[in-house]
Write a protein that holds these residues in place. Structure first.
Motif, PDB file in Angstrom:
ATOM      1  N   TRP A 101       0.841  -1.199   0.000  1.00 47.42           N
ATOM      2  CA  TRP A 101       0.000   0.000   0.000  1.00 47.42           C
ATOM      3  C   TRP A 101       0.880   1.255   0.000  1.00 47.42           C
ATOM      4  N   GLN A 102       1.887   1.278   0.871  1.00 54.16           N
ATOM      5  CA  GLN A 102       2.792   2.427   0.882  1.00 54.16           C
ATOM      6  C   GLN A 102       3.575   2.527  -0.432  1.00 54.16           C
ATOM      7  N   PHE A 103       3.934   1.383  -0.986  1.00 52.48           N
ATOM      8  CA  PHE A 103       4.621   1.358  -2.278  1.00 52.48           C
ATOM      9  C   PHE A 103       3.764   2.029  -3.350  1.00 52.48           C
ATOM     10  N   MET A 104       2.476   1.719  -3.367  1.00 57.32           N
ATOM     11  CA  MET A 104       1.592   2.301  -4.383  1.00 57.32           C
ATOM     12  C   MET A 104       1.387   3.798  -4.173  1.00 57.32           C
ATOM     13  N   THR A 105       1.365   4.258  -2.936  1.00 56.75           N
ATOM     14  CA  THR A 105       1.214   5.699  -2.709  1.00 56.75           C
ATOM     15  C   THR A 105       2.426   6.471  -3.233  1.00 56.75           C
ATOM     16  N   ASN A 106       3.563   5.800  -3.332  1.00 57.76           N
ATOM     17  CA  ASN A 106       4.756   6.450  -3.877  1.00 57.76           C
ATOM     18  C   ASN A 106       4.762   6.486  -5.399  1.00 57.76           C
ATOM     19  N   MET A 107       3.700   5.969  -6.016  1.00 61.49           N
ATOM     20  CA  MET A 107       3.551   6.085  -7.466  1.00 61.49           C
ATOM     21  C   MET A 107       3.020   7.464  -7.868  1.00 61.49           C
ATOM     22  N   LEU A 108       2.479   8.213  -6.914  1.00 57.01           N
ATOM     23  CA  LEU A 108       1.985   9.554  -7.207  1.00 57.01           C
ATOM     24  C   LEU A 108       3.088  10.388  -7.838  1.00 57.01           C
ATOM     25  N   ALA A 109       2.730  11.178  -8.844  1.00 60.05           N
ATOM     26  CA  ALA A 109       3.732  11.900  -9.638  1.00 60.05           C
ATOM     27  C   ALA A 109       4.632  12.776  -8.776  1.00 60.05           C
ATOM     28  N   SER A 110       4.045  13.482  -7.806  1.00 58.56           N
ATOM     29  CA  SER A 110       4.841  14.388  -6.981  1.00 58.56           C
ATOM     30  C   SER A 110       5.856  13.619  -6.138  1.00 58.56           C
ATOM     31  N   LYS A 111       5.423  12.502  -5.544  1.00 57.93           N
ATOM     32  CA  LYS A 111       6.335  11.700  -4.735  1.00 57.93           C
ATOM     33  C   LYS A 111       7.413  11.053  -5.604  1.00 57.93           C
ATOM     34  N   ARG A 112       7.002  10.558  -6.765  1.00 52.25           N
ATOM     35  CA  ARG A 112       7.961   9.893  -7.644  1.00 52.25           C
ATOM     36  C   ARG A 112       9.046  10.876  -8.093  1.00 52.25           C
ATOM     37  N   ALA A 113       8.651  12.106  -8.424  1.00 55.52           N
ATOM     38  CA  ALA A 113       9.638  13.106  -8.842  1.00 55.52           C
ATOM     39  C   ALA A 113      10.610  13.420  -7.706  1.00 55.52           C
ATOM     40  N   ARG A 114      10.085  13.540  -6.493  1.00 57.93           N
ATOM     41  CA  ARG A 114      10.926  13.837  -5.338  1.00 57.93           C
ATOM     42  C   ARG A 114      11.887  12.678  -5.043  1.00 57.93           C
ATOM     43  N   ASN A 115      11.384  11.463  -5.122  1.00 58.73           N
ATOM     44  CA  ASN A 115      12.227  10.296  -4.858  1.00 58.73           C
ATOM     45  C   ASN A 115      13.284  10.108  -5.944  1.00 58.73           C
ATOM     46  N   THR A 116      12.927  10.414  -7.188  1.00 61.06           N
ATOM     47  CA  THR A 116      13.902  10.331  -8.278  1.00 61.06           C
ATOM     48  C   THR A 116      15.045  11.310  -8.048  1.00 61.06           C
ATOM     49  N   ALA A 117      14.714  12.539  -7.666  1.00 62.71           N
ATOM     50  CA  ALA A 117      15.751  13.538  -7.411  1.00 62.71           C
ATOM     51  C   ALA A 117      16.685  13.087  -6.289  1.00 62.71           C
ATOM     52  N   ALA A 118      16.128  12.436  -5.270  1.00 62.46           N
ATOM     53  CA  ALA A 118      16.950  11.967  -4.148  1.00 62.46           C
ATOM     54  C   ALA A 118      17.877  10.828  -4.580  1.00 62.46           C
ATOM     55  N   LEU A 119      17.383   9.924  -5.431  1.00 61.65           N
ATOM     56  CA  LEU A 119      18.232   8.854  -5.953  1.00 61.65           C
ATOM     57  C   LEU A 119      19.326   9.418  -6.857  1.00 61.65           C
ATOM     58  N   GLN A 120      18.979  10.393  -7.667  1.00 66.02           N
ATOM     59  CA  GLN A 120      19.972  11.024  -8.536  1.00 66.02           C
ATOM     60  C   GLN A 120      21.114  11.622  -7.717  1.00 66.02           C
ATOM     61  N   ALA A 121      20.764  12.279  -6.625  1.00 67.83           N
ATOM     62  CA  ALA A 121      21.786  12.918  -5.793  1.00 67.83           C
ATOM     63  C   ALA A 121      22.763  11.895  -5.219  1.00 67.83           C
ATOM     64  N   LEU A 122      22.253  10.743  -4.797  1.00 71.76           N
ATOM     65  CA  LEU A 122      23.116   9.697  -4.254  1.00 71.76           C
ATOM     66  C   LEU A 122      23.948   9.022  -5.332  1.00 71.76           C
ATOM     67  N   ASN A 123      23.340   8.743  -6.473  1.00 71.77           N
ATOM     68  CA  ASN A 123      23.999   7.962  -7.517  1.00 71.77           C
ATOM     69  C   ASN A 123      25.023   8.751  -8.321  1.00 71.77           C
ATOM     70  N   LYS A 124      24.846  10.058  -8.387  1.00 69.25           N
ATOM     71  CA  LYS A 124      25.612  10.878  -9.322  1.00 69.25           C
ATOM     72  C   LYS A 124      27.115  10.611  -9.263  1.00 69.25           C
ATOM     73  N   ASN A 125      27.681  10.608  -8.067  1.00 72.56           N
ATOM     74  CA  ASN A 125      29.126  10.421  -7.922  1.00 72.56           C
ATOM     75  C   ASN A 125      29.468   9.197  -7.073  1.00 72.56           C
ATOM     76  N   ALA A 126      28.544   8.232  -7.018  1.00 72.38           N
ATOM     77  CA  ALA A 126      28.726   7.097  -6.110  1.00 72.38           C
ATOM     78  C   ALA A 126      29.994   6.306  -6.414  1.00 72.38           C
ATOM     79  N   ILE A 127      30.311   6.114  -7.686  1.00 72.61           N
ATOM     80  CA  ILE A 127      31.499   5.335  -8.040  1.00 72.61           C
ATOM     81  C   ILE A 127      32.769   6.077  -7.636  1.00 72.61           C
TER      82      ILE A 127
END
Length: 438
Positions: A101-127
């Motif tokens: 249920w919580q997984f599906m609530t994170n499908m909302l466009a606003s949440k997905r955009a926010r979560n994508t930005a957070a993943l981008q920040a971590l992944n950008k220079n991870a290597i």
């Protein structure tokens, strides 16, 4: 690195890091490097969980959360096939519902955009965070920056282009290859492959377990100690944290006490974190996304030179020191159910469609012998929990990295070190705070 004035003297502080996977090892190494006295604690040994048999893929291209609306229409088909890319144990169905249920609530466009930005920040220079660590450990050979491929068998060009543009818009370095260009890179791939996305800035390792071991060895050389024990209770005080250990896990630790005191604590226990955080009063909606892998010996030299993932079959093949490793898919069945090695064997059946030359399984039960199961620690928003515990200033969390534990190990260690020494973190840690669930 952006520094503020240190408010603590690391050399007088004793830190416990619970969990000796790749994330915990990186935290321990960073803190020991900063001058803390670190004790790394795990009942199973160093790197014996998810850090051992994973795909070895530093997947910095994976900047999109797993929760997306398109999955809603695919769920019935995915779940009806017990050997498909996603499986949900009938015995575990009711227990998993709150997480879904919580997984599906994170499908909302606003949440997905926010979560994508957070993943981008971590992944950008991870290597880049790994490179100085491996250089210091004389283990740079364990990191191969040769890119990876995502191949398409049945999808049309329009679908491949749409995915290409999606990654490009997210700032991921990627190229679209046709069949001829794909086979020039990897001649052992099947002629049935029509297109591929070539991620040019990702990396892989031929031995993820060895990376964990060499970084832990480096931390030990600096003074870190390892304690093979299971923490049963955390007793929190304003100036000290007492850890109580399970007696049955202390039999070989004759010099260890049943309880030890520390100045700081880092919890990096992956899929096993929920009960420990509950003792501290924090809710953690974590699930064990069970992933399988199968190791094969090579039949030809250089049968693959980089990881190859399948867009349709949802698994990955990575060249390893021993040959090839097939890995992937998702099974929701909790932490305690017995491994279903038929899912490991399924990976081999899928690989038959991707590779022209592939080792044969020597005997009927070979998958039972070569298969491996690891429990990915996954949260509904696909973001880890990194940073200080809101109500416990001398406790840090470094957990819930889902499919990206190996990828994000080094940057997580760096961020935990910056938090613990009151430096300004290299990236804003607010999106990863445990407070989002509490």
């Amino acid at each position: 690195m952006k520094n503020n004035q240190n408010s603590s003297n690391p050399q007088t502080k004793h830190v416990a890091v619970i969990g000796a996977g790749i994330v915990g090892v990186n935290c321990a190494l960073e803190l020991q490097s900063l001058g803390f006295q670190v004790t790394l604690i795990d009942p199973e040994g160093i790197g014996e969980g998810c850090s051992k048999g994973n795909a070895g893929h530093f997947a910095t291209e994976q900047v999109f959360p797993l929760a997306e609306v398109n999955l809603l229409w695919q769920f019935p088909k995915l779940l009806l096939d017990p050997l498909g890319p996603m499986a949900l144990s009938p015995r575990y169905f009711v227990k998993a519902l709150p997480w879904f249920w919580q997984f599906m609530t994170n499908m909302l466009a606003s949440k997905r955009a926010r979560n994508t930005a957070a993943l981008q920040a971590l992944n950008k220079n991870a290597i880049a965070y790994y490179q100085p660590l491996l250089r210091a450990a004389n283990a740079e050979h364990l990191l191969t920056c040769n890119g990876s491929l995502l191949v398409f068998e049945s999808s049309n060009r329009q679908d491949a282009v749409a995915m290409l543009e999606k990654y490009q818009q997210a700032g991921v370095a990627v190229k679209l290859l046709d069949r001829e260009q794909t086979l020039l890179l990897e001649p052992n791939l099947s002629k049935k492959i029509n297109f591929a996305l070539y991620f040019t800035e990702v990396a892989h390792t031929a031995n993820p377990y060895e990376i964990c071991q060499v970084l832990a060895a480096q931390a030990k050389q600096l003074g870190m100690t390892f304690l093979a024990a299971k923490v049963s209770h955390i007793h929190y005080g304003d100036d000290k944290i007492n850890l109580e250990f399970c007696p049955q896990h202390m039999a070989q630790q004759s010099s260890a006490l049943s309880e030890q005191s520390f100045d700081h604590l880092v919890i990096a226990t992956g899929a096993w974190s929920q009960s420990l955080l509950a003792q501290l009063g924090y809710k953690l909606p974590i699930e064990a996304e069970r992933g399988y892998s199968l190791d094969l010996s090579p039949t030809t030299k250089d049968s693959l030179t980089r990881p190859v993932a399948s867009a349709e079959r949802k698994f990955i093949i990575t060249p390893m020191a021993h040959g090839l490793r097939l890995a992937g898919t998702v099974e929701f069945a909790g932490l305690k159910q017995k491994a279903n090695m038929k899912r490991a064997h399924m990976l081999y059946k899928n690989a038959l469609h991707l590779l022209d030359d592939i080792p044969k399984l020597a005997q009927k039960n070979a998958a039972e012998q070569a298969g491996w199961l690891g429990c990915r620690p996954s949260l509904p928003d696909s973001l880890p929990v990194i940073g200080r515990a809101p109500n416990h200033p001398n406790i840090q969390f470094a957990l819930g990295h889902q499919h990206l534990g190996l990828t994000l190990g080094a940057i997580t260690g760096k961020l935990i070190g910056q938090e613990l020494t009151n430096q300004r973190p290299d990236i804003d840690l607010q999106p990863y705070s445990i407070s989002r669930f509490n």
